[in-house]
Design an enzyme around this catalytic site. Structure first.
Site, mmCIF file in Angstrom:
data_model
loop_
_atom_site.group_PDB
_atom_site.id
_atom_site.type_symbol
_atom_site.label_atom_id
_atom_site.label_comp_id
_atom_site.label_asym_id
_atom_site.label_seq_id
_atom_site.Cartn_x
_atom_site.Cartn_y
_atom_site.Cartn_z
ATOM 1 N N SER A 156 3.253 2.617 -2.073
ATOM 2 C CA SER A 156 3.693 3.350 -3.264
ATOM 3 C C SER A 156 2.965 2.823 -4.487
ATOM 4 O O SER A 156 2.215 1.856 -4.409
ATOM 5 C CB SER A 156 5.216 3.233 -3.450
ATOM 6 O OG SER A 156 5.599 1.876 -3.607
ATOM 7 N N ALA A 194 0.787 -1.234 0.000
ATOM 8 C CA ALA A 194 0.000 0.000 0.000
ATOM 9 C C ALA A 194 0.818 1.284 0.000
ATOM 10 O O ALA A 194 0.258 2.376 -0.006
ATOM 11 C CB ALA A 194 -0.911 0.009 1.233
ATOM 12 N N TYR A 217 8.507 -8.972 -21.189
ATOM 13 C CA TYR A 217 7.495 -9.044 -20.126
ATOM 14 C C TYR A 217 6.641 -10.311 -20.208
ATOM 15 O O TYR A 217 6.845 -11.244 -19.439
ATOM 16 C CB TYR A 217 6.612 -7.783 -20.122
ATOM 17 C CG TYR A 217 5.970 -7.586 -18.768
ATOM 18 C CD1 TYR A 217 6.514 -6.727 -17.825
ATOM 19 C CD2 TYR A 217 4.843 -8.322 -18.400
ATOM 20 C CE1 TYR A 217 5.954 -6.600 -16.557
ATOM 21 C CE2 TYR A 217 4.278 -8.199 -17.140
ATOM 22 C CZ TYR A 217 4.832 -7.335 -16.228
ATOM 23 O OH TYR A 217 4.276 -7.228 -14.978
ATOM 24 N N TYR A 262 0.779 1.629 -7.440
ATOM 25 C CA TYR A 262 -0.642 1.321 -7.586
ATOM 26 C C TYR A 262 -1.339 1.082 -6.253
ATOM 27 O O TYR A 262 -2.517 1.383 -6.103
ATOM 28 C CB TYR A 262 -0.828 0.128 -8.526
ATOM 29 C CG TYR A 262 -0.841 0.560 -9.977
ATOM 30 C CD1 TYR A 262 -1.799 1.447 -10.432
ATOM 31 C CD2 TYR A 262 0.112 0.112 -10.876
ATOM 32 C CE1 TYR A 262 -1.824 1.875 -11.742
ATOM 33 C CE2 TYR A 262 0.095 0.531 -12.207
ATOM 34 C CZ TYR A 262 -0.879 1.414 -12.629
ATOM 35 O OH TYR A 262 -0.909 1.833 -13.931
#
Ligand code: NAD
Ligand code: NA
Length: 397
Positions: A50, A48, A235, A52
């Protein structure tokens, strides 16, 4: 102490408390000035502090139903000459702002992967907080100690299709350089799935269910990235992609369980590419981001963390216009994936070189976002001012 940005590769080593505070306030202001939604009453956000996860917490508390929140993160406070991490300050200033409005805002700082953290959080929910109706899984980590086999797994950002050579930005020298993403071993793939896959998310949800601390209708979301073809090598087809597929598989399993037990829901949300502590570290990815930002800013569709996250909750999770693909994934990355956007990014990707990258990409915007991860380059902050870290060291997250 005068605090300056210090960084090594894609990692910031210092943080400026006043800059962090201003950026938390800026995000709060954004959601307050935007439309609000009828959202969760009590939420648990894992990761929580940083990126998103922080934007999620801010949207819920200040742009939703005045959600009470529990935030879990792994951060360090200031000590001696060390400034402490940005997330440490973000936790403190979020809490301060939320409490000022009468909201509960509890921070747990430690290892979310451990069983002890799960026990502690559950105890707090039972004794003080009340059942939660939303759980957000927004962890990004390079390592995880598996609480069951006791082994520590180190994730790798590698390819599975052979070495990939591509451009990346050298943030220190403001140059474009070539970088190689190496091919992964089986071990690398397995470890990355262990760290960034869905195993820990599943442990959390099962522990919360077992303890009966989830409200009827409870929903849980984990964040993923899919991205366009041009990034597949680094990715989707890389070690991180393997982990994200595991996360998606976990979402389907959890969805069945939550539906059956609580008429709830579990899903992943595929979010837009942005500069965060986690993404700045992925080889070659920054160049894609600099080109994407350029194109999306020109088109007028660019969003930062808070804009993207607020839209996800407002329109999709608690709204009437969810974009959900046939795999059941929420798709707030729809604007990034638009064909004309990707066509332009592809065109620029072919042209980019060390001489033209500052003109044809949004390198300046990317670098500013990167420095702002540590609270630097924030308007209205006097960076020549002496910061008394000892005062900040007394603040409790
Ligand atoms: P981030 O680095 O800003 O956030 C990671 C969070 O995890 C931080 O709050 C950190 O303190 C916490 N954390 C890390 N290890 C921990 C541990 N052991 N215990 C407790 N907390 C721990 O990164 P982010 O980009 O916001 O990533 C969050 C999620 O969003 C990830 O799943 C990522 O893949 C996904 N995502 C990111 C992007 C992007 O471009 N940044 C795009 C789409 C999806
Ligand atoms: Na986060």
């Amino acid at each position: 102490m005068i605090i300056e940005p210090k960084y090594k590769g894609g990692i910031l080593l210092t943080a400026h408390p006043e800059g962090c505070k201003k950026l938390v306030e800026k995000q709060i202001k954004y959601v307050k000035n935007n439309k609000s939604y009828n959202g969760a009453k009590k939420a648990l956000i894992i990761g929580a502090s940083s990126g998103y996860g922080l934007a999620t917490r801010i949207s819920l508390a200040f742009g939703g139903s005045k959600t009470d929140t529990i935030g879990i993160s792994y951060e360090n406070g200031p000590r001696g000459k060390r400034t402490g991490t940005a997330g440490w300050y973000n936790n403190i200033f979020f809490k301060e702002a939320a409490e000022k409005e009468g909201l509960k805002a509890k921070n747990f700082v430690g290892d979310a992967f451990s069983l002890e953290m799960k026990d502690e959080v559950i105890k707090y929910i039972k004794e003080e907080f009340g059942k939660v109706d939303l759980v957000i899984y927004s962890l990004a980590s390079g390592r995880r100690k598996d609480p069951i086999d006791g082994e520590t797994y180190i994730s790798a950002l590698k390819s599975t299709t052979g070495d990939i050579v591509g451009p990346t930005v050298d943030l220190k020298n403001d140059t474009l350089i070539q970088q190689t993403m190496e091919n992964a071993t089986e071990e690398d793939i397995k470890a990355t799935v262990k760290v960034m896959g869905g195993e820990d998310w599943e442990l959390w949800i099962k522990a919360l269910l077992e303890a009966d601390v989830l409200e009827k209708g409870a929903r849980t979301f984990a964040y993923t990235y899919i991205g366009p073809k041009i990034t597949y090598g680094i990715y989707k087809d890389g070690t991180i992609g393997a982990a994200k597929r595991h996360l998606e598989k976990t979402a389907k399993e959890l969805n069945k369980i939550l539906k059956e037990k609580l008429s709830g829901e579990a899903a992943v949300s595929s979010n837009k590419a942005l500069v965060t502590k986690a993404s700045a570290y992925i080889p070659i990815f920054p160049v894609y981001a600099t080109l994407l930002f350029k194109v999306m800013k020109e088109k007028g569709t660019h969003e930062g963390c808070i804009e993207q996250t607020h839209r996800l909750f407002l329109d999709m999770i608690y709204g009437d216009n969810p974009i959900i693909d046939k795999e059941g994934r929420y798709r707030p990355d729809n604007l990034e994936m638009e064909e004309d956007v990707q066509d332009k990014v592809n065109e620029l990707w072919k042209q980019i070189n060390e001489n033209n990258f500052k003109e044809i990409s949004d390198y300046a915007g990317f670098k500013k976002d990167f420095l702002q991860l540590g609270g630097f380059e924030v308007e209205g902050i006097d960076y020549s001012k002496d910061i008394d870290l000892e005062t900040y060291a007394k603040l409790i997250p």
